[in-house]
Design a protein around this motif. Structure first.
Motif, short mmCIF file in Angstrom:
data_model
loop_
_atom_site.label_atom_id
_atom_site.label_comp_id
_atom_site.label_asym_id
_atom_site.label_seq_id
_atom_site.Cartn_x
_atom_site.Cartn_y
_atom_site.Cartn_z
N UNK A 53 40.51 38.98 56.62
CA UNK A 53 41.06 38.10 57.64
C UNK A 53 41.09 38.64 59.04
N UNK A 54 40.65 39.87 59.28
CA UNK A 54 40.60 40.40 60.64
C UNK A 54 39.15 40.50 61.10
N UNK A 55 38.97 40.51 62.39
CA UNK A 55 37.60 40.57 62.92
C UNK A 55 36.95 41.91 62.65
N UNK A 56 37.75 42.97 62.65
CA UNK A 56 37.25 44.32 62.42
C UNK A 56 38.06 44.97 61.31
N UNK A 57 37.44 45.90 60.60
CA UNK A 57 38.18 46.80 59.72
C UNK A 57 38.00 48.22 60.24
N UNK A 58 38.89 49.11 59.81
CA UNK A 58 38.94 50.46 60.38
C UNK A 58 38.29 51.52 59.50
N UNK A 59 37.43 51.08 58.60
CA UNK A 59 36.66 51.99 57.75
C UNK A 59 35.29 51.37 57.51
N UNK A 60 34.33 52.17 57.04
CA UNK A 60 33.09 51.57 56.60
C UNK A 60 33.38 50.67 55.40
N UNK A 61 32.66 49.57 55.23
CA UNK A 61 32.93 48.68 54.09
C UNK A 61 32.80 49.36 52.73
N UNK A 62 32.00 50.41 52.66
CA UNK A 62 31.87 51.14 51.40
C UNK A 62 32.86 52.31 51.33
N UNK A 63 33.76 52.38 52.33
CA UNK A 63 34.83 53.38 52.35
C UNK A 63 34.26 54.79 52.35
N UNK A 64 33.26 55.02 53.15
CA UNK A 64 32.65 56.35 53.23
C UNK A 64 32.91 56.98 54.57
N UNK A 65 33.79 57.96 54.62
CA UNK A 65 34.00 58.72 55.86
C UNK A 65 32.86 59.73 56.04
N UNK A 66 32.74 60.25 57.24
CA UNK A 66 31.72 61.25 57.54
C UNK A 66 32.21 62.06 58.73
N UNK A 67 31.63 63.22 58.92
CA UNK A 67 32.04 64.08 60.01
C UNK A 67 33.32 64.82 59.69
N UNK A 68 33.87 65.47 60.71
CA UNK A 68 35.02 66.36 60.53
C UNK A 68 36.34 65.75 60.96
N UNK A 69 36.34 64.47 61.33
CA UNK A 69 37.58 63.78 61.66
C UNK A 69 37.73 62.60 60.71
N UNK A 70 38.88 62.45 60.09
CA UNK A 70 39.13 61.33 59.19
C UNK A 70 39.34 60.06 60.00
N UNK A 71 38.72 58.96 59.58
CA UNK A 71 38.95 57.67 60.22
C UNK A 71 40.22 57.07 59.62
N UNK A 72 41.18 56.80 60.48
CA UNK A 72 42.53 56.47 60.01
C UNK A 72 42.80 54.98 60.06
N UNK A 73 43.75 54.54 59.25
CA UNK A 73 44.24 53.17 59.34
C UNK A 73 44.89 52.97 60.70
N UNK A 74 44.72 51.81 61.30
CA UNK A 74 45.33 51.58 62.62
C UNK A 74 46.84 51.54 62.55
N UNK A 75 47.47 52.13 63.56
CA UNK A 75 48.91 52.06 63.71
C UNK A 75 49.20 51.95 65.21
N UNK A 76 50.39 51.57 65.59
CA UNK A 76 50.68 51.39 67.02
C UNK A 76 50.35 52.64 67.83
N UNK A 77 49.45 52.47 68.80
CA UNK A 77 49.11 53.55 69.71
C UNK A 77 48.04 54.51 69.24
N UNK A 78 47.58 54.39 68.01
CA UNK A 78 46.56 55.33 67.51
C UNK A 78 45.86 54.74 66.29
N UNK A 79 44.53 54.93 66.16
CA UNK A 79 43.62 55.55 67.13
C UNK A 79 43.07 54.57 68.16
N UNK A 80 43.55 53.28 68.09
CA UNK A 80 43.01 52.26 68.98
C UNK A 80 44.08 51.75 69.93
N UNK A 81 43.71 51.60 71.20
CA UNK A 81 44.53 50.89 72.17
C UNK A 81 43.62 50.04 73.04
N UNK A 82 44.15 48.96 73.57
CA UNK A 82 43.39 48.11 74.49
C UNK A 82 44.20 47.91 75.76
#
Length: 267
Positions: A53-82
């Motif tokens: 139901x949202x325009x974007x999700x905060x992970x790859x659809x196959x739930x595969x992280x990569x690199x040395x930083x974990x992609x986190x669920x959105x919460x107020x103020x982090x990791x996304x702000x507009x």
């Protein structure tokens, strides 16, 4: 983007892919005959961890992280702000010594969301500076039954402030020896990608994938048959990609002005 590239592999593929520009490269983008089909202006951000139901999700659809930083669920103020029509993705090292950052994808694990077969895909963004930062704008095909079809419109490795990489991948899901990848190294004035905003685009059709920087063609790759399908955009601020992160600025931020997509009229 499906998996990090080691330093040796990156250098080798960049050298192999480097070649003189074709006669078409450097041409200005012409969108006559195209209509806009997707526009994210980031006046706000409609995102959830994995939908629906949202325009974007905060992970790859196959739930595969990569690199040395974990992609986190959105919460107020982090990791996304507009603010003022700009999305800021923040990457931060916590008191536990772990890096966390953000990714957005336009399709959820059930295939709901935006995807388009062929057309022009563009992001306008300003990248962070510093060793270890790894911002990217990329496309992935909806059908991952036998292959993952991927177009990296831009991957910027902070260790190389005078260039970025555009790539086309076919990841064979059963036999890694059948992976196919083409990398194109795009030179830019050193430090320019973090000094201001630029546009990064790819015009995809059945014949070619044409890459654009500030709406000038910088590279083209024949379109693999596996890419003849709807593809959805992803934006992320990654870390590492096989490069050291000891001197990565903490925090680091990527600013995104918009993500827009066009389709050919009648296509």
């Amino acid at each position: 983007m499906v998996r990090p590239i080691s330093r040796a592999i990156f250098i080798l593929t960049a050298l192999l892919a480097a070649r003189p520009a074709s006669a078409q490269e450097g041409a200005e983008l012409d969108l006559a005959g195209y209509r806009q089909t997707f526009a994210e202006e980031f006046d706000s951000l409609d995102v959830s961890a994995r939908g629906p139901g949202t325009r974007w999700i905060a992970h790859t659809p196959w739930n595969g992280d990569f690199g040395d930083a974990a992609f986190t669920d959105p919460r107020p103020g982090f990791p996304f702000t507009t603010k003022d029509g700009i999305l800021t993705i923040e990457m931060r090292k916590g008191s536990d010594g772990k890096w966390r950052s953000g990714l957005i994808a336009a399709t959820d694990p059930q295939g709901r969301g935006f995807a388009q077969r062929f057309g022009y895909f563009e992001m306008r963004a300003k990248f962070p500076a510093g060793e270890g930062v790894w911002p990217a704008f990329w496309l992935v095909g909806v059908d991952r039954t036998t292959h993952t079809s991927e177009i990296d419109i831009v991957e910027h490795y902070g260790h190389f402030p005078g260039r970025y990489t555009a790539s086309v991948h076919v990841w064979d899901r059963k036999d890694k020896s059948r992976h196919r990848t083409v990398h194109k190294r795009v030179p830019v004035p050193e430090g320019s990608l973090s000094a201001g905003f630029h546009t990064y685009g790819a015009l995809v059709d059945a014949e070619f994938i044409r890459f654009y920087f500030d709406r000038r063609e910088v590279a083209r790759v024949p379109t693999p048959p596996e890419h003849n399908q709807p593809m959805y955009p992803l934006v992320d601020l990654g870390l590492g990609a096989g490069w050291p992160t000891e001197r990565t600025p903490n925090p680091s931020t990527m600013e995104v002005d918009y993500v827009r997509v066009w389709a050919k009229d009648g296509g």
